[in-house]
Write an enzyme that holds these catalytic residues in place. Structure first.
Site, PDB file in Angstrom:
ATOM      1  N   LYS A  60      25.595 -32.610-123.903  1.00  0.00           N
ATOM      2  CA  LYS A  60      24.730 -31.984-122.889  1.00  0.00           C
ATOM      3  C   LYS A  60      25.445 -30.801-122.245  1.00  0.00           C
ATOM      4  O   LYS A  60      26.662 -30.643-122.403  1.00  0.00           O
ATOM      5  CB  LYS A  60      24.354 -33.023-121.826  1.00  0.00           C
ATOM      6  CG  LYS A  60      25.532 -33.519-120.992  1.00  0.00           C
ATOM      7  CD  LYS A  60      25.148 -34.698-120.104  1.00  0.00           C
ATOM      8  CE  LYS A  60      26.353 -35.208-119.334  1.00  0.00           C
ATOM      9  NZ  LYS A  60      26.087 -36.504-118.685  1.00  0.00           N
ATOM     10  N   TYR A 290      38.199  -8.743-100.747  1.00  0.00           N
ATOM     11  CA  TYR A 290      37.226  -8.994 -99.670  1.00  0.00           C
ATOM     12  C   TYR A 290      37.861  -9.732 -98.492  1.00  0.00           C
ATOM     13  O   TYR A 290      38.574 -10.719 -98.671  1.00  0.00           O
ATOM     14  CB  TYR A 290      36.072  -9.850-100.179  1.00  0.00           C
ATOM     15  CG  TYR A 290      35.052  -9.080-100.995  1.00  0.00           C
ATOM     16  CD1 TYR A 290      34.363  -8.003-100.448  1.00  0.00           C
ATOM     17  CD2 TYR A 290      34.774  -9.456-102.303  1.00  0.00           C
ATOM     18  CE1 TYR A 290      33.423  -7.309-101.192  1.00  0.00           C
ATOM     19  CE2 TYR A 290      33.832  -8.774-103.057  1.00  0.00           C
ATOM     20  CZ  TYR A 290      33.154  -7.701-102.500  1.00  0.00           C
ATOM     21  OH  TYR A 290      32.229  -7.025-103.231  1.00  0.00           O
TER      22      TYR A 290
HETATM   23  C1  LIG Z   1      27.109 -37.408-119.026  1.00  0.00           C
HETATM   24  C2  LIG Z   1      26.822 -38.806-119.409  1.00  0.00           C
HETATM   25  C3  LIG Z   1      27.706 -39.513-120.245  1.00  0.00           C
HETATM   26  C4  LIG Z   1      29.055 -38.961-120.641  1.00  0.00           C
HETATM   27  O1  LIG Z   1      29.955 -39.169-119.576  1.00  0.00           O
HETATM   28  P1  LIG Z   1      31.510 -38.783-119.699  1.00  0.00           P
HETATM   29  O2  LIG Z   1      32.091 -39.272-118.430  1.00  0.00           O
HETATM   30  O3  LIG Z   1      31.567 -37.308-119.817  1.00  0.00           O
HETATM   31  O4  LIG Z   1      32.039 -39.471-120.882  1.00  0.00           O
HETATM   32  C5  LIG Z   1      27.307 -40.750-120.688  1.00  0.00           C
HETATM   33  N1  LIG Z   1      26.123 -41.299-120.302  1.00  0.00           N
HETATM   34  C6  LIG Z   1      25.265 -40.666-119.475  1.00  0.00           C
HETATM   35  C7  LIG Z   1      23.989 -41.337-119.095  1.00  0.00           C
HETATM   36  C8  LIG Z   1      25.594 -39.408-118.991  1.00  0.00           C
HETATM   37  O5  LIG Z   1      24.750 -38.790-118.164  1.00  0.00           O
END
Ligand SMILES: *Cc1c(COP(=O)(O)O)cnc(C)c1O
Length: 397
Positions: A60, A290
């Protein structure tokens, strides 16, 4: 009135190399992603859980900004049969790129994405009984028998159904034209061994799963674990499938409390670099950037990098972060701005405009990873990685 800038000469341009010999790549800022390290991390995870556990890498958020298409291709070549994304659009992009693996869409099923989800052979996670009925209606309308995973809210308090086994069982059984392929939950505090929240979540999950079994419902895949329960060996949470994201990219967050020893060794797969746009010699007392929040305590060589918070350098690193220049740390001076960041180059007299520095990664023995950056910036490593903007070029090595 103010002094004339012509007579005060606040700074001097430092000589650059002629002709410019660019030591880096011809980009303002870029990440180098090691395909072989992604592959090695995936294999390390597989070795830890063994052949009976299906590893579904999470890609993702553009594979935590490592580039979902390239990462997914690499993982597929390495034998991954499943990938997980957050939403339908991410899944469609992978299908368009030719990815054949099963794709689980973990956090979508919005009304306007459902048709595409089914048309692109993506597998939805269902998190309410209403959505379950809606998927059934859609499947009947399309004349297809589609598979889905059902997420249980066992105490995370976010997505997932929180019904009892009886009403859940009834809803599943009455949706005759769709198939419950997977049952899943997600932990809220897996890295915290000072609370029983994870054990409580597992107990509640098992109670529900048992209730469904009694009703004759036996999902083929059961999955609860992301990176942490794998890395710290919480075997009772592995079941037939796991969903690691962070570990695929080479990270395991530190645990709290009396955690068992880490059983997974992975390494970061991404190096982030930026090119020096300009170098100047400034006198003691000069203000940088800045707000004038940095004042040079001595004459300094100051470089301006062609990357800022719009590229993902956390603004919170203003006056506190560092980058790596020629194998040495170089402090960030003043405020990180949108497209530019100033650094102290006094200790690297050989470095000139056009050279590249490392924002995240290692040079020789000196390294800076997302966890270290996150600590300085008051955030988490996930957010540092996901913050690397799309305009930063991806290069695969
Ligand atoms: C993002 C996510 C993962 C992966 O988690 P990590 O800590 O990056 O291994 C697994 N399950 C769900 C539902 C997630 O949203």
């Amino acid at each position: 009135m103010s002094e004339s800038p012509l007579t005060s000469a606040p700074c001097k341009e430092a000589p650059s190399r002629h002709p410019p010999a660019h030591r880096g790549l011809p980009y303002r800022s870029w990440v180098e992603v090691s395909r072989s390290q992604i592959a090695a991390n995936f294999q390390a995870i597989r070795d830890v859980v063994g052949p009976a556990v299906e590893v579904m890498p999470v890609v993702k958020a553009d594979a935590y900004r490592h580039g979902a298409i390239e990462v997914s291709r690499t993982l597929e070549q390495q034998g991954a049969r499943w990938l997980a994304v957050s939403n339908t659009e991410e899944g469609v992009a992978l299908r368009d790129a030719g990815i054949q693996a099963r794709i689980l869409v973990m956090a979508d099923f919005l009304p306007f994405t459902r048709e595409a989800m089914l048309a692109y052979n993506l597998t939805p996670v269902i998190h309410s009984l209403e959505d379950l009925r809606e998927l059934h209606r859609l499947a009947v309308a399309r004349g297809e028998r589609c598979r889905y995973h059902l997420k249980i809210d066992t105490g995370m308090g976010r997505l997932g159904v929180c019904s009892d086994a009886a009403s859940l069982g009834e809803a599943i059984l009455s949706a005759k034209h769709i198939e419950l392929e997977g049952l899943m939950t997600h932990f809220a505090s897996a890295a915290n061994y000072q609370t029983t929240q994870t054990d409580d979540q597992i107990a509640l999950f098992d109670k529900l799963a048992h209730g469904l079994n009694e009703a004759g419902i036996h999902p083929q895949l059961v999955h609860l674990s992301s990176t942490i329960p794998v890395a710290y060996g919480r075997r009772q949470a592995w079941r037939g499938m796991i969903r690691p994201g962070h570990a695929i990219y080479g990270y395991v967050s530190p645990a709290r409390g009396h955690a068992p020893a880490k059983i997974l060794q992975v390494k970061p797969a991404l190096t982030w670099r930026a090119t020096i746009l300009s170098v100047k010699q400034v006198p003691a007392g000069s203000l940088i950037g800045y707000g004038g929040i940095f004042r040079a305590p001595r004459p300094m060589r100051v470089a301006v990098l062609a990357a800022g918070y719009a590229d993902g350098i956390p603004h919170r690193l203003s006056n506190r972060g560092s980058v790596i220049v020629n194998g040495r740390f170089a402090p960030i001076l003043g405020a990180v701005s949108m497209d530019l960041t100033s650094i102290d180059l006094t200790n690297s007299p050989e470095t000139v405009a056009g050279d590249a520095v490392t924002l995240l990664g290692s040079e020789g023995d000196v390294s800076l990873d997302a966890q270290q950056i996150a600590k300085l910036a008051g955030t988490i490593s996930y957010s540092v990685l996901c913050g690397i903007h799309a305009r930063v070029k991806r290069v695969y090595v």
